[in-house]
Enzyme design. Structure first.
Site, short mmCIF file in Angstrom:
data_model
loop_
_atom_site.label_atom_id
_atom_site.label_comp_id
_atom_site.label_asym_id
_atom_site.label_seq_id
_atom_site.Cartn_x
_atom_site.Cartn_y
_atom_site.Cartn_z
N GLU A 211 -23.68 -3.51 120.03
CA GLU A 211 -23.21 -4.86 120.35
C GLU A 211 -22.95 -5.00 121.85
O GLU A 211 -22.33 -4.13 122.47
CB GLU A 211 -21.92 -5.13 119.57
CG GLU A 211 -21.26 -6.48 119.85
CD GLU A 211 -19.97 -6.66 119.06
OE1 GLU A 211 -19.48 -7.79 119.00
OE2 GLU A 211 -19.44 -5.66 118.52
N LYS B 25 -23.30 -13.98 116.61
CA LYS B 25 -22.17 -13.49 115.80
C LYS B 25 -21.40 -14.68 115.24
O LYS B 25 -21.03 -15.60 115.98
CB LYS B 25 -21.27 -12.62 116.67
CG LYS B 25 -20.17 -11.87 115.95
CD LYS B 25 -19.48 -10.93 116.94
CE LYS B 25 -18.42 -10.06 116.31
NZ LYS B 25 -17.83 -9.13 117.29
N CYS C 21 -21.22 -6.63 114.00
CA CYS C 21 -19.87 -6.07 113.92
C CYS C 21 -18.98 -6.79 112.90
O CYS C 21 -19.09 -6.56 111.71
CB CYS C 21 -19.23 -6.07 115.31
SG CYS C 21 -17.83 -4.91 115.45
#
Length: 552
Positions: free
Chosen positions: A43, A112, A148
């Site tokens: 990430e 994200k 994540c």
């Protein structure tokens, strides 16, 4: 239809803000992964994680987009496609994103969705939340790329499975915490069970300010089996083999590395955090007060293991209250570690200040003020050496002391970094015993013990007055630390902590008062590596002016 894939998992370090350096590292990994179809990196690998308020700086965003475009163009050279973490702008808003590039062009971008906003994370402050992500089709394989936190809640993985994803590749920037390996694996196995899809969990390594990233990347197949476990604390590249069988994609590679157990994991976190902090901020080494006590002995050991003995300078600064055993123990610590050791008595400075303050202190008995003068003179001495030679001053206080304010502001609290900041005193003892019996694989320090056994055995003392012991002012650490874990880490009331620990309610109430009263000191303390789930600074943020107490 594609039946086989080779996916390279690159567990990498990063440097926040070093856009060109991070891009070059990604391309180097791409060269090493030459036989793969797709290279996955962590990430925000291009920007470094966490970028914090750099994201609010337009010039940083502009240059990030420039460097991302160069990185995409560089994939025109032979090699695998690359899925890398970066920041993308849409309608003027920044998104934490993964970009997939191949053949010199961008193939796919996903953002994200779930932005963590608790503890050490505050991504909602700087990023916009993306929509539910789309599936990326790569060589006939439908791949989900959650990022994540996207897997910590159910929505994203369920959505990707419903959209026809055949496997999940997750890029992470997940900092180390105690027992987090088990938590991550349990979470991933749960998502695999509900989605029916294999998942590769890729995490970064390295230190960033108060965070240490342990890597510990892994792969779980659709049947829940953990088939790949990469090492912790070090960069690694693994080309994993995948095949379609009975309509499901599975990883056929088998690779297992043993992860650090307690307390080796804490020790490694301290090493990694200190190493990257010192090196990336351009210090030639560290200097610290080597008192003959266990906190400074352990701090020196971590520093030597992380940086090498030639980068560590210990200074013993005896006063009239310093015992001969302390002088001897400090010298033996330095000899065992192989680092520089100097003795600079502070007695002349104490005498000079006594003369200077004689009239102002007239009629007053010696008390805490005179004790703190000694601690502050040591700080002045160490900072003078730091200024003259460039070494960063390493603070040696532990979490027990910082919790209750048993430390001198502008004295032993002064410094640039504290490796023990999130370690309670009982943990300090466990780490010291462990390091005397074990040497980390990547240590630059010596084999064998790093401190005399007497340092571990003797009662802790600040040696600022005759026959002083820590337990003159505090409960025994075997009792104090469980009290502090309850009050600080678990946020429990005085009554709850007293019931759990068996401590007297009045004792717990007094410790709560000390913890809350010391908040102003902690605001002025140096950064230090995060170990638990509730460290001072990044996780626990209390008001300084605060009248609330849980004890009525």
């Amino acid at each position: 239809m594609t039946e086989r894939l080779i996916i390279a998992l690159a567990q990498m370090n990063q440097r926040v803000g070093d856009l060109a350096g991070n891009a070059a590292a990604i391309l180097q990994m791409r060269e090493r992964a030459g036989g793969a179809d797709l290279l996955l990196v962590p990430e925000l690998q291009l920007t470094g994680y966490p970028p914090e308020d750099l994201v609010l700086k337009p010039e940083f965003l502009r240059r990030t987009e420039e460097e991302a475009a160069k990185l995409v163009a560089a994939t025109q050279a032979p090699g695998p496609a690359v899925a890398f973490g970066s920041i993308v702008l849409r309608d003027g808003k920044p998104y934490n994103a993964m970009i997939v590039a191949d053949g010199g062009r961008g193939l796919f971008v996903t953002s994200k969705r779930e932005l963590p906003n608790y503890g050490t994370f505050d991504e909602k402050r700087v990023f916009a939340s993306g929509p539910l992500p789309k599936v990326f089709e790569f060589r006939g394989v439908r791949i989900g790329l959650p990022i994540c936190e996207d897997i910590w809640l159910e929505d994203v993985c369920e959505h990707l499975a419903a959209e026809g994803a055949e496997l999940l590749l997750v890029a992470n920037g997940s900092p180390y915490e105690l027992d987090k390996d088990d938590l991550r694996q349990s979470l991933v196995q749960s998502r695999v069970a509900t989605s029916g899809l294999a998942m590769a969990y890729l995490n970064r390594v390295g230190g960033q300010d108060e965070l240490a990233f342990d890597g510990s990347s892994f792969v779980v197949n659709p049947d829940g089996e953990l088939v790949v476990q990469l090492p912790d604390w070090e960069e690694a590249l693994l080309l994993t083999q995948w095949k379609r069988s009975s309509g499901k994609w599975t990883c056929t590679t088998r690779e297992q590395h043993e992860l650090d157990q307690f307390p080796a994991d804490i020790y490694h976190a301290m090493m990694v955090g200190l190493r990257d902090y010192v090196q990336r901020n351009g210090f030639p080494g560290v200097i610290l007060g080597l008192s003959g006590g266990i906190d400074s002995a352990l701090s020196a050991a971590v520093a030597v293991d992380a940086l090498g003995p030639d980068k560590v300078w210990g200074v013993m600064m005896p006063s009239v209250y310093t015992g001969s055993t302390s002088v001897e123990d400090a010298q033996e610590c330095a000899e065992l570690l192989g680092c520089r050791h100097d003795v600079i008595p502070i007695v002349p400075g104490v005498d000079a200040l006594s003369v200077m303050l004689k009239d102002a202190f007239a009629g007053r008995k010696p008390d805490l003020a005179e004790e703190n003068i000694q601690a502050r003179l040591r700080m002045v001495t160490l900072m003078a050496l730091s200024n003259k030679f460039g070494h960063m001053l390493l603070t040696t206080g532990n979490k027990s002391e910082m919790s209750v304010g048993y430390a001198t502001l502008y004295g032993d609290m002064a410094g640039g970094y504290s490796v023990l900041k999130d370690a309670y005193k009982t943990t300090v003892f466990k780490l010291s015993r462990w390091r005397n019996a074990h040497k980390p694989d990547d240590s630059l320090g010596p084999d064998g013990p790093v401190m005399p056994q007497r340092v571990i055995n003797k009662p802790p003392t600040a040696e600022l007055r005759p026959d002083q012991k820590d337990e003159d002012s505090l409960p025994p650490y075997e009792l104090l630390d469980p009290i502090l874990v309850g009050l600080v880490d678990a946020e429990k009331s005085v009554a709850e902590v007293a019931a759990e620990t068996g401590a007297d309610v009045k004792v717990v109430a007094e410790m709560e008062k000390l913890v809350l009263r010391a908040e102003y000191k902690r605001r002025q303390a140096p950064p230090g590596v995060k170990i638990g789930g509730r460290n001072f600074g990044r996780d626990r943020r209390y008001p300084i002016t605060n009248a609330f107490r849980t004890a009525r």
